[in-house]
Design a protein around this motif. Structure first.
Motif, PDB file in Angstrom:
ATOM      1  N   CYS A 438      15.520  -2.742  -9.799  1.00 57.45           N
ATOM      2  CA  CYS A 438      14.572  -2.881  -8.688  1.00 57.45           C
ATOM      3  C   CYS A 438      13.596  -4.030  -8.868  1.00 57.45           C
ATOM      4  O   CYS A 438      13.220  -4.684  -7.883  1.00 57.45           O
ATOM      5  CB  CYS A 438      13.778  -1.584  -8.519  1.00 57.45           C
ATOM      6  SG  CYS A 438      14.792  -0.164  -8.079  1.00 57.45           S
ATOM      7  N   PHE A 468      20.654   4.141  -3.701  1.00 55.05           N
ATOM      8  CA  PHE A 468      19.258   4.234  -3.280  1.00 55.05           C
ATOM      9  C   PHE A 468      18.706   5.643  -3.512  1.00 55.05           C
ATOM     10  O   PHE A 468      17.505   5.809  -3.773  1.00 55.05           O
ATOM     11  CB  PHE A 468      19.121   3.863  -1.804  1.00 55.05           C
ATOM     12  CG  PHE A 468      19.159   2.385  -1.561  1.00 55.05           C
ATOM     13  CD1 PHE A 468      18.308   1.528  -2.240  1.00 55.05           C
ATOM     14  CD2 PHE A 468      20.056   1.847  -0.646  1.00 55.05           C
ATOM     15  CE1 PHE A 468      18.351   0.161  -2.020  1.00 55.05           C
ATOM     16  CE2 PHE A 468      20.102   0.487  -0.420  1.00 55.05           C
ATOM     17  CZ  PHE A 468      19.245  -0.365  -1.113  1.00 55.05           C
ATOM     18  N   THR A 472      15.255   5.815  -5.741  1.00 52.77           N
ATOM     19  CA  THR A 472      14.022   6.312  -5.129  1.00 52.77           C
ATOM     20  C   THR A 472      13.411   7.488  -5.878  1.00 52.77           C
ATOM     21  O   THR A 472      12.356   8.001  -5.462  1.00 52.77           O
ATOM     22  CB  THR A 472      14.303   6.732  -3.670  1.00 52.77           C
ATOM     23  OG1 THR A 472      15.441   7.598  -3.624  1.00 52.77           O
ATOM     24  CG2 THR A 472      14.557   5.511  -2.808  1.00 52.77           C
ATOM     25  N   LYS A 479       8.538   3.207  -4.510  1.00 53.05           N
ATOM     26  CA  LYS A 479       9.135   3.708  -3.276  1.00 53.05           C
ATOM     27  C   LYS A 479       8.713   2.849  -2.077  1.00 53.05           C
ATOM     28  O   LYS A 479       9.537   2.528  -1.213  1.00 53.05           O
ATOM     29  CB  LYS A 479       8.733   5.164  -3.044  1.00 53.05           C
ATOM     30  CG  LYS A 479       9.390   6.143  -3.999  1.00 53.05           C
ATOM     31  CD  LYS A 479       9.021   7.570  -3.661  1.00 53.05           C
ATOM     32  CE  LYS A 479       9.709   8.550  -4.615  1.00 53.05           C
ATOM     33  NZ  LYS A 479       9.403   9.963  -4.287  1.00 53.05           N
ATOM     34  N   ILE A 482      10.686  -0.345  -2.238  1.00 49.29           N
ATOM     35  CA  ILE A 482      12.077  -0.176  -1.787  1.00 49.29           C
ATOM     36  C   ILE A 482      12.142  -0.071  -0.277  1.00 49.29           C
ATOM     37  O   ILE A 482      13.012  -0.655   0.379  1.00 49.29           O
ATOM     38  CB  ILE A 482      12.692   1.072  -2.461  1.00 49.29           C
ATOM     39  CG1 ILE A 482      12.837   0.850  -3.967  1.00 49.29           C
ATOM     40  CG2 ILE A 482      14.055   1.391  -1.849  1.00 49.29           C
ATOM     41  CD1 ILE A 482      13.276   2.085  -4.725  1.00 49.29           C
ATOM     42  N   ALA A 483      11.200   0.684   0.336  1.00 51.58           N
ATOM     43  CA  ALA A 483      11.207   0.850   1.793  1.00 51.58           C
ATOM     44  C   ALA A 483      10.953  -0.477   2.505  1.00 51.58           C
ATOM     45  O   ALA A 483      11.584  -0.783   3.523  1.00 51.58           O
ATOM     46  CB  ALA A 483      10.164   1.884   2.197  1.00 51.58           C
ATOM     47  N   ALA A 511      19.075  10.285   0.103  1.00 52.23           N
ATOM     48  CA  ALA A 511      18.243   9.101  -0.130  1.00 52.23           C
ATOM     49  C   ALA A 511      16.939   9.175   0.656  1.00 52.23           C
ATOM     50  O   ALA A 511      15.861   8.841   0.133  1.00 52.23           O
ATOM     51  CB  ALA A 511      19.030   7.838   0.242  1.00 52.23           C
ATOM     52  N   ASN A 514      14.530  11.720  -0.973  1.00 51.10           N
ATOM     53  CA  ASN A 514      13.868  11.204  -2.175  1.00 51.10           C
ATOM     54  C   ASN A 514      12.860  10.107  -1.840  1.00 51.10           C
ATOM     55  O   ASN A 514      11.903   9.902  -2.592  1.00 51.10           O
ATOM     56  CB  ASN A 514      14.903  10.659  -3.150  1.00 51.10           C
ATOM     57  CG  ASN A 514      15.817  11.737  -3.695  1.00 51.10           C
ATOM     58  OD1 ASN A 514      15.445  12.916  -3.749  1.00 51.10           O
ATOM     59  ND2 ASN A 514      17.025  11.345  -4.092  1.00 51.10           N
ATOM     60  N   LEU A 515      13.061   9.430  -0.729  1.00 52.54           N
ATOM     61  CA  LEU A 515      12.183   8.310  -0.381  1.00 52.54           C
ATOM     62  C   LEU A 515      10.931   8.768   0.371  1.00 52.54           C
ATOM     63  O   LEU A 515       9.828   8.270   0.108  1.00 52.54           O
ATOM     64  CB  LEU A 515      12.958   7.295   0.459  1.00 52.54           C
ATOM     65  CG  LEU A 515      12.204   6.024   0.874  1.00 52.54           C
ATOM     66  CD1 LEU A 515      11.779   5.222  -0.351  1.00 52.54           C
ATOM     67  CD2 LEU A 515      13.082   5.164   1.784  1.00 52.54           C
TER      68      LEU A 515
END
Length: 565
Positions: A438, A468, A472, A479, A482-483, A511, A514-515
């Motif tokens: 990441c 993902f 996440t 997080k 990543i978003a 996914a 978890n996000l």
């Protein structure tokens, strides 16, 4: 003088002997097949007289047999011998021994040595040195284009009535081949030939011949041949180095330009011969590695392959020929196949240094998509050895190599899917690997690009969503990173496009679960249209995970807007 029943001589003082009489249909078919390949033998009157006068001597007569007719030497020798014996029965002696001596002196394939020389010629080597590759997903064997005779002898599709008889006959041939392969005096040409025959038998689908090979000591014979020829190759390299040093000293003493030019030409010819020998040695290693990989496809033989020294031989071949992409592909395939066995898998990671060898092979053949695929499969199976193995694989540089592979082969869906699978296995059991993917190596952009490039491929979308889902599971700051990178949008688009795929819907829901652990992230998911997609997933595919996600998204929908991105 010739016997009375010999036909009259023609104008060129030559007698033509034809094959035994046949009916018209067989004769036409026989002539049609061989008219362009075999010239009928001719014997002159003087040669016949010399032969009849020297019955006790093994006189050699020039029989007009073309080089193209060598393949049918057995039928030719038997038919011609019977014809000659019937014509010269008045001489009181059979000509079979003389004919065979003549065939030997003129290169006819009566003994295995000339046959081997013909099969292992330069043209045959160039055609079969680089095998045909078959696209498959699950490590099915990569076949090579061997001789059709070898394939037919090795894998028989006979009926049930002839099956047992065929297996018994083939078992005898396998034993003979293994015995010949154990001969320490065999050169690289002969060893490559017998190795190719043995490799063809390892492709048996039902595993009967593989078990027979292991029972007769075929594994030990393969490993022994690989080591013997590798030692011979190193000795030859050392001799070549000494010869070149000696030649350079001699050239320094020469003053004539003409002499130097001549020596340069001879040196180029010697280099060409050395290249051919090197191809033979590489061919032996390649066939040996492929044979061991095929033997390891039988789960009951994985431990036997390792016990015979096959795993170590594979690694040595990879180290000795690092630039041979074909050998590296075969070796990665063998390591991935052996890694199916739990005990062998742990040895590959801890004792045999297999991770570094696979990564080195992938790095040397970065442009070869087949090597990259096999390397990814091998790394994925090695990563299943446990958390310690994942940590060691990530520390060795696997994340960087896999991301580089994904960037170099963006248009290949299988490579993208396998790359996401390896990263998922590494991130699942090691937090340090998540950080590498990441943050440190910029892996998020490579994953998003793979999903964007192959939107219609459900397998790529599934592996991307699963990856993902593991990435996440981290702290809140990552997080949000990543978003914002576009991963949230890619997950929702994958679920929208593949509404009929239960695997994609389940991976996407996990996914998103978890996000979206915070209201701000759930509001971002609603802004991208996640709620209708998740409702469809709850109705058709995965009600358990989807209903939890629907509850979270509905709460975020009616909650005060805290964050919008």
């Amino acid at each position: 003088m010739p016997p009375s029943d010999v036909p009259a001589a023609s104008s060129n003082n030559s007698v033509r002997f034809r094959f035994p009489r046949m009916d018209s249909m067989k004769q036409n078919r026989f002539a049609g097949k061989r008219s362009e390949r075999i010239r009928e033998p001719s014997v002159s009157h003087e040669e016949l007289e010399n032969y009849s006068e020297s019955e006790g001597n093994n006189s050699v007569v020039e029989y007009g047999i073309t080089e193209a007719g060598i393949e049918d030497h057995e039928h030719l020798s038997s038919s011609f011998t019977s014809s000659m014996n019937s014509s010269f029965n008045s001489t009181g002696s059979s000509l079979s021994s003389g004919l065979r001596d003549s065939f030997n002196s003129h290169g006819a394939l009566v003994t295995p040595r000339p046959l081997l020389k013909d099969k292992m010629s330069k043209a045959w080597l160039k055609e079969s040195a680089f095998p045909f590759r078959k696209d498959d997903d699950d490590l099915v064997e990569l076949n090579e284009e061997d001789d059709e005779d070898d394939e037919e002898d090795a894998i028989t599709t006979a009926t049930a009535g002839n099956r047992e008889r065929t297996i018994k006959a083939t078992s005898e041939k396998i034993g003979q081949t293994i015995y010949a392969l154990k001969d320490p005096d065999s050169g690289p040409m002969k060893t490559a030939y017998y190795m190719s025959r043995l490799r063809a038998w390892t492709l048996d689908e039902d595993g009967r011949y593989r078990a027979e090979i292991a029972k007769l000591g075929g594994l030990e014979a393969i490993v022994s041949a690989m080591w013997t020829q590798l030692v011979a190759y190193e000795a030859e390299l050392l001799n070549e180095k000494e010869d070149r040093a000696r030649e350079s000293k001699m050239q320094d003493l020469k003053k004539s330009d003409h002499t130097a030019g001549t020596e340069d030409d001879e040196g180029s010819l010697e280099e060409e011969e050395d290249d051919n020998d090197e191809i033979y040695f590489m061919r032996i290693q390649q066939l040996g590695v492929a044979s061991l990989a095929n033997m390891a496809r039988d789960p009951s033989l994985c431990a036997a392959v390792d016990a015979s020294g096959g795993t170590k031989s594979i690694g040595t071949a990879m180290d000795k020929f690092p630039t041979n992409a074909n050998l590296q592909e075969k070796a990665c395939d063998a390591i991935g196949t052996l890694a199916r066995n739990r005990d062998v898998r742990e040895k590959l990671v801890k004792e045999y240094n297999a991770v570094e060898q696979v990564l080195n092979g992938m790095d040397k053949a970065a442009d070869d998509v087949y090597v990259q695929r096999r390397g990814c499969i091998a790394l994925f199976r090695l990563a299943t050895a446990g958390a310690a193995a994942c940590k060691a694989i990530g520390k060795a540089g696997a994340v960087e190599v896999v991301l580089s592979t994904m960037r170099n082969h963006l248009d290949d869906a299988k490579t993208q899917r396998l790359g996401c699978g390896v990263l998922k296995a590494l991130a699942k059991r090691c937090e340090a690997n998540k950080f590498r993917i990441c943050v440190a190596k910029g892996g998020l952009s490579a994953i998003i690009e793979a999903m964007k490039r192959h939107e219609d491929d459900s397998s790529v979308q599934e592996e991307g969503c699963r990856l993902f889902g593991h990435l996440t599971i981290c702290h809140l700051e990552r997080k949000f990173s990543i978003a914002r990178s576009g991963a949230l949008d890619r997950i929702i688009l994958a679920m929208k496009r593949h509404t009929d795929s239960s695997k994609v819907q389940l991976a996407g829901c996990v996914a998103l679960l978890n996000l979206t652990t915070k209201v701000e992230l759930a509001q971002m998911a609603n802004a991208h249209g996640a709620l209708p997609v998740v409702r469809h997933a709850a109705k058709e595919h995965c009600p358990g995970q989807a209903r939890k996600l629907i509850t979270r998204l509905r709460i975020a929908k009616y909650a005060p807007i805290v964050f919008m991105g």
